[in-house]
Design an enzyme around this catalytic site. Structure first.
Site, PDB file in Angstrom:
ATOM      1  N   ASP B  16       0.861  -1.179   0.000  1.00  0.00           N
ATOM      2  CA  ASP B  16       0.000   0.000   0.000  1.00  0.00           C
ATOM      3  C   ASP B  16       0.905   1.239   0.000  1.00  0.00           C
ATOM      4  O   ASP B  16       1.669   1.455   0.935  1.00  0.00           O
ATOM      5  CB  ASP B  16      -0.877  -0.041   1.262  1.00  0.00           C
ATOM      6  N   ASP B 110      -2.972   2.535  -6.010  1.00  0.00           N
ATOM      7  CA  ASP B 110      -1.806   2.538  -5.131  1.00  0.00           C
ATOM      8  C   ASP B 110      -1.778   1.348  -4.190  1.00  0.00           C
ATOM      9  O   ASP B 110      -1.124   1.398  -3.163  1.00  0.00           O
ATOM     10  CB  ASP B 110      -1.788   3.836  -4.314  1.00  0.00           C
ATOM     11  N   GLU B 111      -2.461   0.298  -4.520  1.00  0.00           N
ATOM     12  CA  GLU B 111      -2.613  -0.776  -3.560  1.00  0.00           C
ATOM     13  C   GLU B 111      -2.799  -2.088  -4.313  1.00  0.00           C
ATOM     14  O   GLU B 111      -3.556  -2.144  -5.275  1.00  0.00           O
ATOM     15  CB  GLU B 111      -3.858  -0.462  -2.729  1.00  0.00           C
TER      16      GLU B 111
END
Lengths: 372, 412
Positions: B16, B110-111
């Site tokens: 993350d 983003d993860e």
């Protein structure tokens, strides 16, 4: 009810009416055919509530009456009887079964009461005319491939039959479209059709009529209103509901200014499209057409399987152009063309293209491109 | 503490990025480094998309109204978002992940989850693996940090990545997972929001360990079916797989209703709302759907579905709703129903389909819908609502706990 009928006559009538009977029905009596013996004939009726087909066949009636039996079972039994055999149909005193006897074969078929059989009462028909079987078949044959099956645009699920003026003459015109392609064909306006409303005849109806017309040369009597249409010919009467909707203003999607003209032999074009599209996937990958002076190059590029190209010589002298079409649609249209040469009227890669027969101006096809 | 990864039945990594949007802004503009910044539209009604770590001591964070965040942190620099740039960086990060495993499930820009089961001979023990992954991300992005959690299930890996942020690396061996979770507050359970938190507190459960110790049947009695789900998570059980190359096969939205419904018009209202939601997500992900599926769950928990394949794929909510409304006619069951769901499936990329339509009627609704998308993007999801929804909104919380993340709401 008691009658004797020749097997072939019965089989022909049964095959005609049975084809509208759906294989699965939630209302049991819709699986049945209504058998009614009167005078010197037997009348068979089948319906799916949208379409009703009635066929009359000569029979030796000794006792009038009527009943209903499973259409598909009845048809299958008669089909398996010997060619030219005599078939006796009778309803016993308890009326619980219809007896079918042919030589040594005996059947007792379960019945449902004839009074429960739905009647697709037609109401008043506002227009009536006679049209030749050839013209009617042509109206259907040239357009049926373009009929939509998409439920959301239900008003495209049929052929739009209406009158239209071409070069100052009222014509009878049929149009079908699924939004990707459009087919338009016209024939001389039959007497009596003047002022008829534009109607949308459902896909199943036109396909049934086309099947029934297969070996008919005679003329067909057509009666219609804004909600129903009836076709009568030979021993058959087919009545159908119409699609209750508004057909789109198709005239505005038929381009008028397409000035790039490609002329190409239909047969070799179709064969080449068929060959290169072997590589396209079922979701309808595009065939790319690259037009240059005097030639046409077809190509398909499928990242999953490979690529194909084929070059054809063609009459073309406008600016170079690249445009993509669904291969299936190209094949559907070229299979409709009857003359040796197909003519494409193009504008640009994002606009509708007209395809037509060089010799037959009564038929017109419009094809939307694919982005390539 | 970690033994060989090969001893673990599964090695799941959750990665993350730290304050992703804000970190990119600080990376690209050195003058912003070390300063509190808020990424989001600079308007009173906008919401904060990301706050930099420098801003977080002021108790500001994502989804907070910009006006409120500004009051709490008056010195913050407000930076309008640049999604193209974030997408670009995201691509290089996902590229790094793909070098580590073929099984990467991107959850958002983003993860991501990575399944690294059986890769110890390639990357070493979990700590080595995690360090290598973090280094690779830093190198590929020119200095961004990622927090990584490694464990045996997706759930524990996700909690672990959040355990020591930013730039964290937390390894929780599977056999220690339940004990590791036990002291944490119930809000760390996946799917527990403020409302469920209150309900859990009301029945005396404050920590995950207490949930794990509770009788699952009792939990179900108190909380409904999610009770079993929470119990499983609390025991560190989470059977979900890393979905590999995730080209979402369907996008769905369903609601377990506060009150069972039978009335078709009322069901249509839920379908309408789901259609709006799905249309928005299809457009955001640049997908078009051929398939439309309606799902109803009866009061007796029987699940009924009916579907329809469109001739022309769509991302227009109006069209989805029109289909759903027709499909609804194909259900014979009279109800009542406790769940109403709609899904779009058979998805294709927008740029992949390409048959143009003669009557491109959906253009007008699509324009309207994309305009609404823009408004929601700028001012938050509640800026516009259908009038028909206002009355009912309170009674129908979306209990679909799998859809806990705004970015990741694809139907499993």
């Amino acid at each position: 009810m008691r009658l004797i009928i020749e097997r072939n006559a019965l089989l022909k009538a049964l095959s005609h009416v049975t084809s509208v009977v759906e294989r699965r029905n939630t209302i049991p009596i819709l699986s049945n055919v209504l058998v009614a013996a009167t005078g010197k004939s037997v009348k068979l009726t089948a319906t799916d509530l949208d379409i009703e087909v009635i066929e009359t066949a000569p029979a030796d009636v000794s006792q009038e009456g009527s009943t209903t039996v499973s259409a598909h079972m009845f048809y299958d039994i008669v089909r398996k009887l010997a060619d030219g055999a005599q078939v006796e149909l009778s309803l016993g005193p308890d009326e619980g079964r219809m007896a079918l006897t042919s030589g040594p074969a005996k059947f007792a078929l379960q019945v449902l009461p004839p009074n429960d059989f739905p009647d697709l009462s037609a109401g008043d028909m506002s227009h009536a005319f006679e049209i030749s079987a050839a013209d009617l078949k042509r109206l259907i044959d040239k357009t049926r491939f373009a009929i939509s099956t998409e439920e959301t645009r239900y008003y495209l699920n049929g052929i739009y039959l209406h009158t239209a003026e071409t070069d100052g003459t009222e014509m009878m015109r049929a149009v079908a479209t699924d939004g990707h392609r459009l087919a338009q064909i016209e024939v001389d306006l039959p007497k009596g059709a003047e002022g008829m409303p534009g109607i949308i005849v459902p896909r199943k109806t036109v396909l049934e009529v086309y099947k029934l017309l297969e070996d008919t040369e005679a003329s067909v009597k057509v009666e219609l209103s804004t909600s129903k249409i009836r076709f009568s010919f030979g021993d058959v009467v087919l009545t159908s509901q119409l699609i209750d909707g508004t057909f789109p203003d198709y005239g505005r999607v038929i381009p008028h200014g397409n000035d790039k003209i490609l002329s190409i032999p239909s047969a070799s074009f179709a064969e080449a499209v068929d060959r290169v599209s072997t590589l396209s996937s079922d979701k309808g990958r595009a065939v790319k057409l690259r037009l240059g002076e005097g030639k046409l190059t077809l190509s398909v590029n499928n990242p999953d399987s490979g690529s194909a190209t084929e070059e054809l010589s063609a009459a073309y002298d406008a600016d170079d152009l690249e445009i993509g079409f669904n291969a299936r649609y190209l094949l559907d249209i070229t299979s409709q063309l009857e003359s040796d040469d197909a003519e494409f009227l193009l504008s640009d890669p994002g606009s509708p293209t007209i395809v037509r027969d060089t010799s037959d101006k009564a038929a017109l096809y419009v094809l939307m491109p694919m982005r390539v | 503490m970690a033994r060989d990864v090969s001893d673990w039945p599964k090695t799941i990594v959750h990665a993350d990025m730290d304050a992703f949007y804000a970190a990119i802004e600080q990376l690209d503009d050195p003058s912003l480094r070390g300063k509190p910044i808020l990424v989001g539209p600079n308007s009173d009604r906008g919401v904060v998309l990301t706050a930099s770590y420098e801003a977080r001591p002021y108790r500001v964070g994502s989804a907070m109204a910009m006006a409120k965040a500004r009051r709490r942190c008056p010195d913050a620099v407000i930076v309008p978002p640049r999604f193209d740039r974030y997408t670009e960086v995201s691509k290089s990060i996902m590229g790094v992940f793909a070098d580590f495993s073929p099984h990467v499930e991107a959850i958002s820009l983003d993860e991501a989850f990575l399944d690294l089961t059986g890769t110890n001979h390639l990357f070493g023990r979990p700590r080595e693996l995690g360090t290598k992954l973090k280094d690779a991300v830093r190198e590929a992005t020119g200095g961004l940090t990622v927090s990584v959690g490694i464990s045996g299930t997706k759930y524990v890996a996700k909690v672990a990545s959040d355990y020591r942020k930013p730039d964290g690396l937390t390894i929780v061996p599977p056999e220690e997972a339940q004990g590791w979770l036990a002291p944490m507050p119930v809000t760390r359970l996946w799917g527990v929001g403020p409302k469920t938190e209150k309900r859990l507190h009301a029945i005396g459960l404050e920590t995950i360990g207490q949930v794990a110790a509770a009788d699952p049947d009792w939990l179900s009695d108190k909380l409904g079916r999610v009770g079993q789900h929470f119990h499983a998570l609390a025991c560190a059980q989470d059977p979900r797989r890393v979905e590999g190359q995730r080209r979402s096969k369907s996008i769905g939205s369903e609601r377990t209703l506060g009150q069972d419904v039978s009335d078709r018009e009322e069901i249509r209202r839920y379908l309408r709302r789901s259609a709006d939601e799905i249309g928005r997500r299809l457009r955001r992900k640049r997908y078009l759907a051929y398939g439309v599926r309606v799902k109803l769950k009866t009061a007796g928990f029987q699940i009924l579905t009916r579907q329809h394949r469109r001739r022309q794929p769509t991302d227009v909510a109006d069209a989805l709703y029109e289909d759903a409304s027709l499909i609804l006619n194909n259900f014979d069951h009279p109800g009542p129903f406790r769940l109403v769901g709609l899904a779009a499936y058979d998805l294709v990329r927008q740029e992949q389909t390409d048959q143009a339509d003669l009557f491109s009627a959906p253009q007008r609704p699509r324009k309207l819908e994309t305009a609404i998308d823009d408004l929601k993007e700028r001012f938050g999801p509640n800026v516009l609502r259908r009038a028909t929804d206002l009355r009912k909104a309170r009674q129908t919380p979306n209990l679909d706990f799998l859809h806990d993340d705004e970015e990741d709401d694809d139907e499993k």
